[in-house]
Design an enzyme around this catalytic site. Structure first.
Site, short mmCIF file in Angstrom:
data_model
loop_
_atom_site.label_atom_id
_atom_site.label_comp_id
_atom_site.label_asym_id
_atom_site.label_seq_id
_atom_site.Cartn_x
_atom_site.Cartn_y
_atom_site.Cartn_z
N GLY A 1 2.27 2.40 11.28
CA GLY A 1 3.12 3.43 10.98
C GLY A 1 3.84 3.89 12.17
O GLY A 1 4.36 4.84 12.24
N HIS B 1 -9.57 1.53 4.73
CA HIS B 1 -8.19 1.44 5.31
C HIS B 1 -8.49 2.54 6.68
O HIS B 1 -9.13 3.57 6.63
CB HIS B 1 -7.31 2.02 4.59
CG HIS B 1 -5.72 2.04 4.87
ND1 HIS B 1 -5.50 3.18 5.67
CD2 HIS B 1 -4.91 1.22 4.82
CE1 HIS B 1 -4.25 2.67 6.11
NE2 HIS B 1 -3.95 1.50 5.56
N ASN C 1 0.86 -1.17 -0.09
CA ASN C 1 -0.06 -0.12 -0.22
C ASN C 1 0.90 1.15 -0.08
O ASN C 1 1.58 1.60 1.05
CB ASN C 1 -1.01 0.04 1.14
CG ASN C 1 -1.78 0.97 1.36
OD1 ASN C 1 -1.74 2.03 0.32
ND2 ASN C 1 -2.37 1.41 2.62
N GLU D 1 -5.63 -4.85 10.44
CA GLU D 1 -4.48 -3.76 10.68
C GLU D 1 -4.95 -3.04 12.20
O GLU D 1 -5.91 -1.91 12.25
CB GLU D 1 -4.45 -2.76 9.79
CG GLU D 1 -4.10 -3.62 8.42
CD GLU D 1 -3.66 -2.51 7.42
OE1 GLU D 1 -2.59 -2.62 7.18
OE2 GLU D 1 -4.48 -1.47 7.14
N GLU E 1 -6.72 5.06 7.58
CA GLU E 1 -6.43 6.29 7.59
C GLU E 1 -7.61 6.93 6.86
O GLU E 1 -8.02 8.09 7.02
CB GLU E 1 -5.20 6.61 6.51
CG GLU E 1 -4.02 6.23 7.26
CD GLU E 1 -2.64 5.66 6.54
OE1 GLU E 1 -2.89 5.80 5.28
OE2 GLU E 1 -1.95 5.09 7.29
N LYS F 1 0.00 4.39 -0.34
CA LYS F 1 -0.65 5.52 0.15
C LYS F 1 -0.38 6.45 -0.75
O LYS F 1 -0.14 6.34 -1.80
CB LYS F 1 -0.11 5.86 1.58
CG LYS F 1 -0.27 4.40 2.33
CD LYS F 1 -0.10 4.53 3.84
CE LYS F 1 -0.05 3.38 4.55
NZ LYS F 1 -0.14 3.41 6.17
N SER G 1 2.94 -1.85 10.61
CA SER G 1 4.65 -1.72 10.80
C SER G 1 5.44 -3.18 10.39
O SER G 1 5.89 -3.49 11.12
CB SER G 1 4.84 -1.38 12.13
OG SER G 1 4.47 -0.30 12.53
P1 PGA Z 1 2.53 0.37 7.81
O1 PGA Z 1 1.02 0.70 7.07
O2 PGA Z 1 3.08 -0.84 7.17
O3 PGA Z 1 3.45 1.91 7.34
O4 PGA Z 1 2.38 0.46 9.20
C1 PGA Z 1 0.20 -0.44 6.91
C2 PGA Z 1 -1.18 0.00 6.15
O5 PGA Z 1 -1.29 1.40 6.34
O6 PGA Z 1 -1.69 -0.71 5.35
#
Ligand code: PGA
Length: 249
Positions: A174, A96, A9, A168, A98, A11, A213
């Site tokens: 993140g 997601h 992903n 998640e 976010e 982003k 992460s």
């Molecule tokens: P991250 O994000 O690996 O940077 O924690 C995962 C995601 O948001 O799908």
């Protein structure tokens, strides 16, 4: 275990030029693998660049990070499922973390989006996950099951269509904190059971991914854990070097 799915992903990273460069470097070092599927979620503006680069690679699928629930209309800045399909996408990320927590997307909206994805003939990858306060107060599973039930509630052909889920935990995205393989497995088992009542036998083959992460150091132990069918990777998927290590885990 189902055939593993390693999902990137990106982003809001890797515009068309960077996406082309990334794919060139990645494909050079990642010959076709028959034991896993790679899924790339570029930003929408880079869909075309990635689609072109994987034209002869059936082991790599393209996805979009978000869609609107309407099939078309006056929704400035939005993308429909039909457009995503036309651009080569096969999978759509829905809900997601976010989208939910930065942009205020509700579970009811994720339901409308999953229904739109089904109508458009693509596969929804519904993201679910609890916040730290939910985990601390012992209601993590309840929160996740509710997101799952509501998210898939408006689909009409759940018993025959493919669905995917990504667990998640919000506190792991993140942040550098990862769920332990044991914690992730426990939640994945609960998700699989709940999916059984939502979509019957299809639940057995639905890929349930872990995200939060994931990086080159922890990917192997997570993907080896029971019930983890794949990984959804943000930060460590943007750079070719770390993504190669994760994809090969
Ligand atoms: P991250 O994000 O690996 O940077 O924690 C995962 C995601 O948001 O799908």
């Amino acid at each position: 275990m189902n055939r593993p799915v390693m999902a990137a992903n990106w982003k809001m990273n890797n515009g068309p030029t960077a996406a082309r460069e990334f794919m060139h470097a990645f494909l050079d070092q990642y010959p076709r693998q028959n034991d896993r599927t790679i899924l790339i979620f570029p930003p929408a503006l880079s869909l075309h660049a990635v689609a072109e680069s994987i034209a002869d690679r059936q082991d790599i699928l393209l996805g979009v990070q978000n869609v609107h629930w309407a099939d078309q209309g006056a929704y400035t800045g939005e993308l429909s499922v039909g457009m995503a399909r036309d651009a080569g996408a096969r999978v759509v990320l829905v809900g997601h973390s976010e989208r939910r927590h930065v942009f205020g997307e509700t579970s009811e909206e994720t339901a409308m989006k999953c229904a739109a994805v089904e109508r458009g003939g693509l596969t929804p990858l519904l993201c679910v996950g609890e916040k730290l306060e939910h985990r601390d107060s012992g209601i993590a599973e309840e929160v996740v099951m509710e997101q799952l039930r509501v998210g898939f509630s408006a689909m009409t052909q759940l018993r025959t269509k493919e669905v995917m889920v990504a667990y998640e935990p919000v506190w792991a995205i993140g942040t550098g904190r990862t769920a332990t393989p044991a914690d992730a497995t426990a939640m994945h088992m609960a998700i699989r059971t709940e999916l059984g009542s939502i979509c019957g036998d299809r639940s057995r083959t639905a890929a349930i991914l872990y995200g939060g992460s994931v990086n080159a150091s922890n990917a192997r132990s997570l993907i080896s854990a029971a019930e983890i069918d794949g990984l959804l990777v943000g930060g460590a998927s943007v750079d070719t070097g770390s993504w190669l290590s994760v994809a090969r885990s």
